[in-house]
Scaffold this motif. Structure first.
Motif, short mmCIF file in Angstrom:
data_model
loop_
_atom_site.label_atom_id
_atom_site.label_comp_id
_atom_site.label_asym_id
_atom_site.label_seq_id
_atom_site.Cartn_x
_atom_site.Cartn_y
_atom_site.Cartn_z
N GLY A 153 2.22 45.68 93.20
CA GLY A 153 2.45 47.11 93.15
C GLY A 153 3.71 47.52 92.42
N GLY A 154 4.59 46.57 92.13
CA GLY A 154 5.80 46.87 91.40
C GLY A 154 5.56 46.93 89.91
N SER A 155 6.60 47.11 89.14
CA SER A 155 6.47 47.15 87.68
C SER A 155 7.80 46.77 87.05
CB SER A 155 6.03 48.54 87.20
OG SER A 155 7.01 49.52 87.50
N GLU A 156 7.73 46.38 85.79
CA GLU A 156 8.90 46.07 84.97
C GLU A 156 8.74 46.78 83.63
OE1 GLU A 156 11.70 44.51 85.41
OE2 GLU A 156 11.41 43.51 87.34
N ARG A 157 9.84 47.23 83.07
CA ARG A 157 9.82 47.95 81.80
C ARG A 157 10.60 47.18 80.74
NH1 ARG A 157 8.34 53.38 82.52
NH2 ARG A 157 8.12 53.98 84.71
N ALA A 158 10.16 47.35 79.50
CA ALA A 158 10.84 46.70 78.38
C ALA A 158 10.54 47.46 77.10
CB ALA A 158 10.40 45.25 78.24
N ALA A 159 11.36 47.20 76.08
CA ALA A 159 11.11 47.81 74.78
C ALA A 159 9.86 47.21 74.14
CB ALA A 159 12.32 47.61 73.87
N TYR A 160 9.63 45.91 74.38
CA TYR A 160 8.45 45.23 73.85
C TYR A 160 7.91 44.28 74.91
CZ TYR A 160 9.67 46.94 69.21
OH TYR A 160 9.93 47.75 68.13
N LEU A 161 6.63 43.96 74.80
CA LEU A 161 5.98 43.03 75.71
C LEU A 161 5.14 42.05 74.90
CD1 LEU A 161 4.32 43.76 79.11
CD2 LEU A 161 3.01 42.53 77.36
N VAL A 162 5.26 40.76 75.22
CA VAL A 162 4.51 39.73 74.50
C VAL A 162 3.60 39.01 75.49
CG1 VAL A 162 4.61 37.72 72.99
CG2 VAL A 162 6.47 39.41 72.94
N GLY A 163 2.31 38.97 75.19
CA GLY A 163 1.35 38.25 76.02
C GLY A 163 1.27 36.79 75.61
N CYS A 164 1.75 35.92 76.50
CA CYS A 164 1.60 34.48 76.34
C CYS A 164 0.82 33.96 77.53
CB CYS A 164 2.97 33.79 76.26
SG CYS A 164 4.03 34.36 74.91
N ASP A 165 -0.19 34.73 77.93
CA ASP A 165 -0.89 34.52 79.19
C ASP A 165 -2.28 33.91 79.03
OD1 ASP A 165 -1.47 36.97 77.97
OD2 ASP A 165 -1.96 37.98 79.84
N GLY A 166 -2.46 33.12 77.97
CA GLY A 166 -3.66 32.29 77.87
C GLY A 166 -4.88 32.97 77.28
N GLY A 167 -5.95 32.18 77.20
CA GLY A 167 -7.17 32.63 76.54
C GLY A 167 -7.83 33.82 77.20
#
Length: 471
Positions: A153-167
């Motif tokens: 239920g939480g969240s994190e914020r960033a200027a950019y997000l990179v998906g390295c979360d697999g196929g």
């Protein structure tokens, strides 16, 4: 707010995080699994090829990886993995160099959880923050930032997000990036298995029933069958399923007396239509999946990280325009396309049947031709990559021709000691070397600019590109 959120704490995410930190950014890694879960999923060996070994050498990590390899290296490795001149295989056909090229780096073989441990120690030593047991279930772009929505239920914020979360990347799916390709035609299995009659099973990369291999890791057996691909990939691999697969491929009945779990794999082959959409980027298996035959997938992803890290770092710091990120897809997407092509070819060469057997014999003869062998070795090791094939100078776009080290991630201007050069500061370090050419090496090891000695045309622009220095 974070500079960059990296979703996925596998090898690609960890290397990218370290590269971003070296580039002056503050990344946060969010990994869904805990450490124990990742160790329990680690079957088989992961191969680090020639180009990635050069990248690790660039960061001063060769010794750490050499020590890690000693922890997991099997005494009974396959013939195509033995010897300092071994450079992998193509569909099981060994590739051994006649002589080692100058500047070449030997590869490594190690378990994935060991690989991740080494990279995590390096990244955290640089100040990278890693949160485990932290699953990302959605993402929302909100103007100048991206919000990662967490399972708790939480969240994190960033200027950019990179998906390295697999196929099965959540990031790719939520970003709406297409993932075209071809469905699986085979099922591979790797398991920790002890047989009552182990001598009855002979390793072969091309047998009448497919592939069976018993020697890469002591106590593990792998099989590959051309059965249209796995059904329910989420269902646990059982001892009976593995026993039946070994029996079918080996052509003999076997009995399993110990089973320590296992995994399935396939030749499902797909590539993201783009590696970037707005403030969301993809790297590793999130951007491309294919058969693991040839061991290129991990290296492809690690090279994504090397390419993206310095660029995203410059953009986040405000030292380069956002358009620099467009060069990430422009440079890496064609490389991924070539890897998908050659892994499809390798799977085709492993299909049972006399026609394929004949084709393998012809290819084996072809590989005795020195130029052909060099081509296949370069293809499998990623050393044929040229990011600027139309450049006027032959070094530009290629990996630096000298075994350089840049542990701090800075670009290097390589010149002779007797040359007069204006001092460069900040993100560029001047290196004196006995080289025929003067060249500027990007932080990822590739040459951005080169010229004969005492020529400087284009250098100022190149410095601005690779280090964010003002022209």
């Amino acid at each position: 707010m974070n500079d960059v959120i990296i979703v996925g704490g596998g090898p690609v995410g960890l290397l990218l995080a370290g590269e971003l930190r070296l580039a002056g950014a503050d990344p946060l890694v969010l990994e869904a699994a805990d450490g124990a879960a990742r160790r329990n999923r680690s079957f088989g060996l992961r191969g680090i090829n020639g180009r990635t070994s050069q990248s690790l050498r660039l960061r001063g990590l060769t010794e750490a990886f050499s020590k890690a390899q000693q922890e997991t290296l099997a005494p009974g490795l396959s013939p195509f993995m033995k010897g300092s001149r071994a450079r992998g295989h193509f569909a099981g056909l060994p590739l051994v160099e006649d002589e080692v090229s100058p500047g070449a780096a030997s590869g490594f073989l190690l378990k994935q959880h060991v690989l991740e441990r080494v990279l995590a120690e390096w990244a955290t030593g640089l100040g990278v923050r890693i949160r485990t047991d932290c699953e990302v279930v959605d993402l929302v772009e909100e103007g100048s930032e991206v919000r990662a929505v967490l399972a708790d239920g939480g969240s994190e914020r960033a200027a950019y997000l990179v998906g390295c979360d697999g196929g099965r990347s959540v990031v790719r799916k939520r970003a709406g990036i297409a993932f075209p390709g071809t469905d699986a035609t085979m099922t591979g299995r790797v398991a920790a298995v002890e047989l009552a009659n182990p001598g009855a099973v002979k390793s072969t990369m091309h047998g009448p029933g497919g592939m069976v291999h018993t020697s890469l890791v002591p106590g593990e057996i792998s099989t590959m069958e051309f059965d249209g691909g796995p059904g329910d990939r989420d269902a646990p691999l059982t001892a009976e399923e593995m026993r039946a697969s070994i029996s079918r491929v080996a052509g003999v009945e076997v009995e399993v007396v110990r089973f320590g779990g296992g995994i399935r794999f396939s030749d499902n082959t797909r590539q993201a239509a783009t590696y970037r959409r707005g403030r969301v980027l993809l790297a590793g298996d999130a951007a491309h999946v294919h058969s693991p035959i040839g061991g290129q997938g991990l290296n492809l992803g690690l090279q994504d990280a090397m390419n993206l890290g310095w660029k995203l770092g410059l953009v986040v710091r405000g030292s380069a325009p956002e358009s620099l990120l467009d060069t990430y897809t422009a440079e890496r997407h064609p490389v991924g396309e070539r890897v998908l092509r050659n892994t499809r070819a390798q799977v085709a060469l492993m299909r049972p049947g006399p026609q394929v057997a004949a084709l393998r014999e012809v290819l084996e003869e072809t590989l005795e031709i020195p130029a052909a062998k060099r081509h296949f070795i370069a293809m499998g090791n990623g050393t044929e990559i040229d990011y600027a094939p139309d450049a006027a100078h032959p070094l530009v776009g290629r990996f630096a021709p000298l075994p350089l080290v840049s542990e701090d991630g800075r670009a290097l201007l390589v010149a002779r000691a007797d040359e007069s050069r204006a001092a460069v500061s900040g993100r560029v370090r001047l290196v004196e070397a006995d080289s025929d050419q003067t060249f500027l090496m990007r932080p990822d090891g590739y040459v951005a600019w080169a010229a004969p000695h005492d020529e400087t045309a284009g250098l100022t622009e190149a410095l601005a590109h690779v280090a964010g220095l003002c022209a």
